[in-house]
Design a protein around this motif. Structure first.
Motif, PDB file in Angstrom:
ATOM      1  N   GLY A 274      17.922  -1.875   7.029  1.00  0.00           N
ATOM      2  CA  GLY A 274      17.811  -3.121   7.783  1.00  0.00           C
ATOM      3  C   GLY A 274      18.105  -4.357   6.944  1.00  0.00           C
ATOM      4  N   GLU A 275      18.435  -4.217   5.672  1.00  0.00           N
ATOM      5  CA  GLU A 275      18.694  -5.354   4.779  1.00  0.00           C
ATOM      6  C   GLU A 275      20.183  -5.444   4.499  1.00  0.00           C
ATOM      7  N   VAL A 276      20.733  -6.652   4.582  1.00  0.00           N
ATOM      8  CA  VAL A 276      22.124  -6.911   4.209  1.00  0.00           C
ATOM      9  C   VAL A 276      22.072  -7.951   3.097  1.00  0.00           C
ATOM     10  N   ARG A 277      22.775  -7.680   2.001  1.00  0.00           N
ATOM     11  CA  ARG A 277      22.663  -8.549   0.822  1.00  0.00           C
ATOM     12  C   ARG A 277      24.055  -8.897   0.311  1.00  0.00           C
ATOM     13  N   THR A 278      24.240 -10.166  -0.078  1.00  0.00           N
ATOM     14  CA  THR A 278      25.490 -10.604  -0.682  1.00  0.00           C
ATOM     15  C   THR A 278      25.274 -10.673  -2.190  1.00  0.00           C
ATOM     16  N   LEU A 279      26.145  -9.989  -2.928  1.00  0.00           N
ATOM     17  CA  LEU A 279      26.019  -9.900  -4.381  1.00  0.00           C
ATOM     18  C   LEU A 279      27.296 -10.371  -5.036  1.00  0.00           C
ATOM     19  N   GLU A 280      27.186 -10.765  -6.293  1.00  0.00           N
ATOM     20  CA  GLU A 280      28.371 -11.138  -7.059  1.00  0.00           C
ATOM     21  C   GLU A 280      28.471 -10.229  -8.272  1.00  0.00           C
ATOM     22  N   LEU A 281      29.642  -9.610  -8.451  1.00  0.00           N
ATOM     23  CA  LEU A 281      29.890  -8.739  -9.598  1.00  0.00           C
ATOM     24  C   LEU A 281      30.221  -9.594 -10.824  1.00  0.00           C
TER      25      LEU A 281
ATOM     26  N   LEU B 211      26.690  -5.993   0.747  1.00  0.00           N
ATOM     27  CA  LEU B 211      26.171  -4.626   0.761  1.00  0.00           C
ATOM     28  C   LEU B 211      25.366  -4.439   2.030  1.00  0.00           C
ATOM     29  N   ASN B 212      25.789  -3.480   2.847  1.00  0.00           N
ATOM     30  CA  ASN B 212      25.137  -3.222   4.125  1.00  0.00           C
ATOM     31  C   ASN B 212      23.816  -2.498   3.901  1.00  0.00           C
ATOM     32  N   SER B 213      23.068  -2.291   4.977  1.00  0.00           N
ATOM     33  CA  SER B 213      21.741  -1.696   4.858  1.00  0.00           C
ATOM     34  C   SER B 213      21.800  -0.263   4.350  1.00  0.00           C
ATOM     35  N   ASN B 214      20.783   0.091   3.586  1.00  0.00           N
ATOM     36  CA  ASN B 214      20.607   1.438   3.033  1.00  0.00           C
ATOM     37  C   ASN B 214      21.832   1.876   2.230  1.00  0.00           C
ATOM     38  N   SER B 215      22.342   0.970   1.357  1.00  0.00           N
ATOM     39  CA  SER B 215      23.532   1.252   0.554  1.00  0.00           C
ATOM     40  C   SER B 215      23.190   1.054  -0.929  1.00  0.00           C
ATOM     41  N   THR B 216      24.008   1.685  -1.772  1.00  0.00           N
ATOM     42  CA  THR B 216      23.815   1.598  -3.220  1.00  0.00           C
ATOM     43  C   THR B 216      25.159   1.363  -3.879  1.00  0.00           C
ATOM     44  N   LEU B 217      25.203   0.386  -4.790  1.00  0.00           N
ATOM     45  CA  LEU B 217      26.405   0.064  -5.548  1.00  0.00           C
ATOM     46  C   LEU B 217      26.051   0.161  -7.026  1.00  0.00           C
ATOM     47  N   SER B 218      26.858   0.912  -7.794  1.00  0.00           N
ATOM     48  CA  SER B 218      26.590   1.079  -9.231  1.00  0.00           C
ATOM     49  C   SER B 218      27.849   0.756 -10.015  1.00  0.00           C
TER      50      SER B 218
ATOM     51  N   LYS C 222      34.117  -5.588 -17.059  1.00  0.00           N
ATOM     52  CA  LYS C 222      35.167  -6.613 -17.115  1.00  0.00           C
ATOM     53  C   LYS C 222      36.507  -6.036 -17.525  1.00  0.00           C
ATOM     54  N   ASN C 223      36.509  -4.907 -18.265  1.00  0.00           N
ATOM     55  CA  ASN C 223      37.764  -4.254 -18.672  1.00  0.00           C
ATOM     56  C   ASN C 223      38.177  -3.172 -17.676  1.00  0.00           C
ATOM     57  N   GLN C 224      37.228  -2.406 -17.206  1.00  0.00           N
ATOM     58  CA  GLN C 224      37.498  -1.334 -16.246  1.00  0.00           C
ATOM     59  C   GLN C 224      36.643  -1.594 -15.019  1.00  0.00           C
ATOM     60  N   ARG C 225      37.246  -2.130 -13.985  1.00  0.00           N
ATOM     61  CA  ARG C 225      36.476  -2.519 -12.802  1.00  0.00           C
ATOM     62  C   ARG C 225      36.278  -1.307 -11.891  1.00  0.00           C
ATOM     63  N   ASN C 226      35.407  -0.394 -12.333  1.00  0.00           N
ATOM     64  CA  ASN C 226      35.098   0.809 -11.555  1.00  0.00           C
ATOM     65  C   ASN C 226      33.706   0.674 -10.956  1.00  0.00           C
ATOM     66  N   ILE C 227      33.592   1.047  -9.699  1.00  0.00           N
ATOM     67  CA  ILE C 227      32.294   1.021  -9.028  1.00  0.00           C
ATOM     68  C   ILE C 227      32.069   2.355  -8.344  1.00  0.00           C
ATOM     69  N   GLN C 228      30.813   2.624  -8.035  1.00  0.00           N
ATOM     70  CA  GLN C 228      30.453   3.782  -7.211  1.00  0.00           C
ATOM     71  C   GLN C 228      29.639   3.244  -6.044  1.00  0.00           C
ATOM     72  N   LEU C 229      30.014   3.634  -4.853  1.00  0.00           N
ATOM     73  CA  LEU C 229      29.372   3.119  -3.650  1.00  0.00           C
ATOM     74  C   LEU C 229      28.861   4.276  -2.808  1.00  0.00           C
ATOM     75  N   THR C 230      27.630   4.139  -2.386  1.00  0.00           N
ATOM     76  CA  THR C 230      27.050   5.051  -1.409  1.00  0.00           C
ATOM     77  C   THR C 230      26.617   4.174  -0.244  1.00  0.00           C
ATOM     78  N   GLY C 231      27.179   4.378   0.911  1.00  0.00           N
ATOM     79  CA  GLY C 231      26.858   3.532   2.065  1.00  0.00           C
ATOM     80  C   GLY C 231      28.048   2.672   2.432  1.00  0.00           C
ATOM     81  N   GLU C 232      27.773   1.467   2.941  1.00  0.00           N
ATOM     82  CA  GLU C 232      28.828   0.581   3.424  1.00  0.00           C
ATOM     83  C   GLU C 232      28.768  -0.741   2.683  1.00  0.00           C
ATOM     84  N   ALA C 233      29.970  -1.296   2.415  1.00  0.00           N
ATOM     85  CA  ALA C 233      30.056  -2.598   1.760  1.00  0.00           C
ATOM     86  C   ALA C 233      31.373  -3.261   2.107  1.00  0.00           C
ATOM     87  N   GLU C 234      31.381  -4.592   2.068  1.00  0.00           N
ATOM     88  CA  GLU C 234      32.598  -5.368   2.267  1.00  0.00           C
ATOM     89  C   GLU C 234      32.866  -6.106   0.965  1.00  0.00           C
ATOM     90  N   PHE C 235      34.118  -6.029   0.495  1.00  0.00           N
ATOM     91  CA  PHE C 235      34.465  -6.614  -0.804  1.00  0.00           C
ATOM     92  C   PHE C 235      35.395  -7.799  -0.625  1.00  0.00           C
TER      93      PHE C 235
END
Length: 149
Positions: free
Chosen positions: A90-97, A105-112, A119-132
């Protein structure tokens, strides 16, 4: 205490101490003993004692402590190297990398992501939904992965 009585007390105390000596000393005999000891000592040069080395058990303690720190750092590297951002149901959060890209980041999601090499290798792992909203001024691509479902 009355000053007159106090003066009388100290007078009697002094008189008693003079009559009842705690120790009888013979100063002439003491002086003679000391001078004899000084004359009978040899004037040999002083010995230089060898320098004591650092105790080996402290080296062992330092090495084992360093080993424990290194092993703990290796075992817990994901906890301090990987930054994980989570949202609750139920939580939606706006984050800055770190590169300035924004993530919603949509509800019940995880970004790592790796906090040291992002800054050199812009790799992320996402579980759930997100808008970039990726920062396109960067020369490296923003790449991501999701766990298999």
């Amino acid at each position: 205490m009355n000053p007159i009585n106090q003066e009388q007390y100290f007078t009697w105390l002094d008189e008693w101490e003079r009559q009842s000596l705690q120790m009888q000393t013979n100063q002439d005999k003491a002086w003679e003993t000391i001078t004899n000891q000084l004359e009978n000592t040899s004037h040999a040069p002083l010995q230089v004692l060898p320098r004591q080395r650092f105790p080996l058990n402290l080296y062992g303690l330092a090495v084992s402590l360093l080993a424990c720190v290194l092993i703990a750092g290796y075992l817990f590297k994901d906890q301090w190297q990987i930054k994980t951002l989570k949202t609750q149901p139920g939580e939606v959060r706006t984050l800055e990398l770190p590169d300035g890209s924004q993530v919603i980041l949509n509800s019940n999601s995880t970004l790592s992501y790796n906090r040291f090499s992002f800054k050199n290798q812009r790799n992320i792992q996402l579980t759930g939904e997100a808008e970039f909203n990726a920062n396109i001024k960067k020369t490296t691509l923003l790449s991501g992965s999701t766990p298999p479902t």
